[in-house]
Design an enzyme around this catalytic site. Structure first.
Site, PDB file in Angstrom:
ATOM      1  N   GLU A  62       0.829  -1.205   0.000  1.00 44.06           N
ATOM      2  CA  GLU A  62       0.000   0.000   0.000  1.00 44.06           C
ATOM      3  C   GLU A  62       0.867   1.259   0.000  1.00 44.06           C
ATOM      4  O   GLU A  62       0.584   2.225  -0.717  1.00 44.06           O
ATOM      5  CB  GLU A  62      -0.943   0.015   1.204  1.00 44.06           C
ATOM      6  CG  GLU A  62      -1.905   1.196   1.167  1.00 44.06           C
ATOM      7  CD  GLU A  62      -2.639   1.403   2.479  1.00 44.06           C
ATOM      8  OE1 GLU A  62      -3.846   1.701   2.440  1.00 44.06           O
ATOM      9  OE2 GLU A  62      -2.002   1.303   3.550  1.00 44.06           O
ATOM     10  N   TRP A  84      -8.188  -2.109  -0.110  1.00 41.92           N
ATOM     11  CA  TRP A  84      -9.136  -1.139  -0.676  1.00 41.92           C
ATOM     12  C   TRP A  84     -10.272  -1.791  -1.455  1.00 41.92           C
ATOM     13  O   TRP A  84     -11.101  -1.088  -2.058  1.00 41.92           O
ATOM     14  CB  TRP A  84      -8.384  -0.162  -1.580  1.00 41.92           C
ATOM     15  CG  TRP A  84      -7.552   0.827  -0.825  1.00 41.92           C
ATOM     16  CD1 TRP A  84      -6.246   0.697  -0.441  1.00 41.92           C
ATOM     17  CD2 TRP A  84      -7.971   2.110  -0.347  1.00 41.92           C
ATOM     18  NE1 TRP A  84      -5.820   1.799   0.241  1.00 41.92           N
ATOM     19  CE2 TRP A  84      -6.859   2.693   0.310  1.00 41.92           C
ATOM     20  CE3 TRP A  84      -9.169   2.828  -0.411  1.00 41.92           C
ATOM     21  CZ2 TRP A  84      -6.915   3.952   0.904  1.00 41.92           C
ATOM     22  CZ3 TRP A  84      -9.225   4.080   0.170  1.00 41.92           C
ATOM     23  CH2 TRP A  84      -8.120   4.633   0.815  1.00 41.92           C
ATOM     24  N   TYR A 140      -4.771   9.382  -1.477  1.00 42.60           N
ATOM     25  CA  TYR A 140      -3.423   9.661  -0.947  1.00 42.60           C
ATOM     26  C   TYR A 140      -2.328   9.860  -1.998  1.00 42.60           C
ATOM     27  O   TYR A 140      -1.674  10.905  -2.040  1.00 42.60           O
ATOM     28  CB  TYR A 140      -2.998   8.531  -0.007  1.00 42.60           C
ATOM     29  CG  TYR A 140      -3.896   8.358   1.177  1.00 42.60           C
ATOM     30  CD1 TYR A 140      -3.761   9.163   2.309  1.00 42.60           C
ATOM     31  CD2 TYR A 140      -4.902   7.400   1.174  1.00 42.60           C
ATOM     32  CE1 TYR A 140      -4.599   9.006   3.401  1.00 42.60           C
ATOM     33  CE2 TYR A 140      -5.750   7.240   2.262  1.00 42.60           C
ATOM     34  CZ  TYR A 140      -5.594   8.042   3.376  1.00 42.60           C
ATOM     35  OH  TYR A 140      -6.424   7.897   4.448  1.00 42.60           O
ATOM     36  N   ARG A 184      10.939  24.468   8.790  1.00 41.09           N
ATOM     37  CA  ARG A 184       9.732  24.077   9.539  1.00 41.09           C
ATOM     38  C   ARG A 184       8.558  23.829   8.594  1.00 41.09           C
ATOM     39  O   ARG A 184       7.413  23.763   9.021  1.00 41.09           O
ATOM     40  CB  ARG A 184       9.397  25.158  10.563  1.00 41.09           C
ATOM     41  CG  ARG A 184      10.454  25.335  11.649  1.00 41.09           C
ATOM     42  CD  ARG A 184       9.992  26.275  12.748  1.00 41.09           C
ATOM     43  NE  ARG A 184       9.852  27.642  12.293  1.00 41.09           N
ATOM     44  CZ  ARG A 184      10.820  28.570  12.313  1.00 41.09           C
ATOM     45  NH1 ARG A 184      12.020  28.242  12.775  1.00 41.09           N
ATOM     46  NH2 ARG A 184      10.610  29.797  11.899  1.00 41.09           N
ATOM     47  N   CYS A 204      -7.978   9.488   5.964  1.00 39.20           N
ATOM     48  CA  CYS A 204      -8.018   9.353   7.427  1.00 39.20           C
ATOM     49  C   CYS A 204      -6.733   9.930   8.023  1.00 39.20           C
ATOM     50  O   CYS A 204      -6.778  10.741   8.933  1.00 39.20           O
ATOM     51  CB  CYS A 204      -8.177   7.890   7.824  1.00 39.20           C
ATOM     52  SG  CYS A 204      -9.756   7.177   7.341  1.00 39.20           S
ATOM     53  N   ARG A 264      -7.262  11.963  11.392  1.00 39.20           N
ATOM     54  CA  ARG A 264      -8.550  12.447  11.902  1.00 39.20           C
ATOM     55  C   ARG A 264      -9.416  11.317  12.441  1.00 39.20           C
ATOM     56  O   ARG A 264     -10.195  11.495  13.375  1.00 39.20           O
ATOM     57  CB  ARG A 264      -9.315  13.179  10.791  1.00 39.20           C
ATOM     58  CG  ARG A 264      -9.711  12.275   9.643  1.00 39.20           C
ATOM     59  CD  ARG A 264     -10.623  12.917   8.617  1.00 39.20           C
ATOM     60  NE  ARG A 264     -10.907  11.962   7.551  1.00 39.20           N
ATOM     61  CZ  ARG A 264     -11.889  11.056   7.593  1.00 39.20           C
ATOM     62  NH1 ARG A 264     -12.696  10.993   8.649  1.00 39.20           N
ATOM     63  NH2 ARG A 264     -12.075  10.220   6.601  1.00 39.20           N
ATOM     64  N   ASP A 267      -9.308   3.715  12.990  1.00 41.62           N
ATOM     65  CA  ASP A 267      -9.822   2.361  13.238  1.00 41.62           C
ATOM     66  C   ASP A 267      -8.728   1.652  14.043  1.00 41.62           C
ATOM     67  O   ASP A 267      -7.781   1.103  13.484  1.00 41.62           O
ATOM     68  CB  ASP A 267     -10.088   1.673  11.902  1.00 41.62           C
ATOM     69  CG  ASP A 267     -10.511   0.214  12.048  1.00 41.62           C
ATOM     70  OD1 ASP A 267     -10.483  -0.312  13.182  1.00 41.62           O
ATOM     71  OD2 ASP A 267     -10.850  -0.413  11.034  1.00 41.62           O
TER      72      ASP A 267
END
Length: 417
Positions: A62, A84, A140, A184, A204, A264, A267
């Site tokens: 993945e 997926w 992603y 930064r 996620c 956020r 699971d």
């Protein structure tokens, strides 16, 4: 005992003891807490949990899929990775409509023409079908490698024109690490607000940041394989300046690099162990690419939940205290122990003392030592990768291996899509 597994077990207990019941988009229901953190020193071992067996191939596959910028599950399916599949099939399910007559009037129902197994097989074997139905939208990998930004221009004209700017965030990150490692702004973001509606699932884990620091002379010295150079270098007679020269000649890293990701929605039973290992692997790949040492891995976790159908599995992974007779049986199952010390008629306290001296676990699911990460690709490959990110497409699942991975058995749990 490795600290990472213990922290993870503590997090499961935290959710069970302090979580509140919540509904969720899948309809399963969760027990949830908010705002937790995972921290791991990479020098303690590679962060692959040992209190249940994890599928290493899926974790590596993945991540490589993300780094390629791919968003179609065909490559995953061809490599036997099913992470997926459910989300992709759900999008297919929601996209197909047929009409039926129920005797009282026409009604529209959503009915897939293929079962999930048939759907995945068709993704694997039919390129045109895979192109149409296998894509998950700009998830992603797309955001990491091809962040799309729409920039309006010529706004004074009757029809405003829009230019599209594409940003390769991974390329920018590698370049900044080489040219401005104290920045930064060493960040990669997957939460592209303008494209969320086009994704099968909003990210996620929505972004990560890296941080580097200079290594001390002592830390650099500890990294060199001194035995390899003893016949050429008499270390005890070298001054500090000469030791630095030797370290530089051997391309010993000058910096350590840490990674912190933000998530956020977590699971905790099925997803989080994968996330920890995946970002640990990403940190290792980035570090090797820019010749730095992996330092600390940190996860900032938002809605941290257990699905209601994962509670029993979580309790199994937390483990329970073993009864004395269970520990004694474990003694008899180990032929290397001096079993003459385990005698019939001993009190429970005497049995316990002997079991402790033998190192017999006190609980089920006691963590093992963490494994080490091995690379089948040479260091030269990663040095070239730092200048040519197209080489990411040549990384293969077999290029990464975990050494000395000892774990408890797999604990199966249903995936909620």
């Amino acid at each position: 005992m490795n600290k990472l597994d213990k922290d993870y077990q503590d997090l499961l207990e935290d959710i069970l003891e302090n979580g509140v019941s919540k509904q969720d988009r899948t309809g399963t229901g969760t027990i949830s807490v908010f705002g937790r953190q995972i921290r791991h020193k990479m020098s303690d071992g590679f962060p692959l949990l040992t209190t249940k067996k994890l599928h290493w191939k899926s974790i590596v596959g993945e991540l490589l899929w993300f780094l390629k910028g791919d968003t179609n599950i065909k490559w995953l399916v061809e490599n036997g990775i099913s992470i997926w599949n459910g989300d992709c099939y759900k999008r297919y399910w929601n996209s197909i409509e047929t009409s039926e007559y129920d005797g009282f009037g026409p009604t529209s129902i959503k009915l897939p023409t293929l079962t999930q197994e048939e759907f995945i097989n068709k993704i694997k074997t039919d390129d045109e079908f895979a192109k149409k139905w296998g894509d998950l939208g700009p998830v992603y990998g797309k955001q990491w490698r091809e962040w799309k930004q729409f920039i309006p221009y010529d706004v004074t004209s009757e029809n405003c024109k829009v230019a599209v700017k594409i940003t390769d965030q991974i390329a920018n990150l590698i370049n900044d690490l080489k040219t401005n490692p104290d920045s930064r702004r060493l960040m990669v973001n997957a939460w592209n607000v303008g494209e969320l509606d086009s994704m099968v699932l909003p990210p996620c884990h929505y972004g990560f940041q890296v941080y580097t620091r200079q290594l001390s002379d002592e830390e650099r010295y500890d990294l060199i394989e001194k035995d390899k150079y003893t016949q050429f270098v008499n270390w005890q007679y070298l001054g500090t300046d000469r030791i630095r020269e030797v370290l530089d000649e051997q391309n010993i890293p000058k910096r350590a690099i840490s990674l912190m990701w933000n998530q956020r929605s977590v699971d905790t039973f099925l997803g989080l162990p994968f996330n920890i290992a995946s970002y640990g692997l990403l940190l290792e790949i980035i570090a090797k690419t820019v010749n730095m040492v992996p330092d600390e891995l940190i996860g900032n976790l938002g809605d941290v939940h257990l699905y209601s159908n994962h509670v029993d599995q979580a309790l199994e992974q937390i483990g329970r205290y073993l009864e004395v007779d269970e520990r004694v049986c474990m003694c008899y199952e180990n032929p290397k122990l001096d079993l003459t010390r385990v005698q019939e008629g001993m009190s429970d306290s005497e049995f316990t003392k002997v079991c402790d001296e033998f190192g017999i676990p006190t609980r089920t699911r006691v963590p093992f030592d963490l494994p080490k990460l091995g690379f089948n690709k040479s260091s030269g490959f990663f040095r070239e990768l730092s200048d040519d990110l197209s080489l990411l497409n040549h990384l293969d699942i077999s290029d990464f291996m975990v050494e000395n991975y000892q774990s408890h058995s797999t604990i199966k749990a249903p995936l909620s899509n």
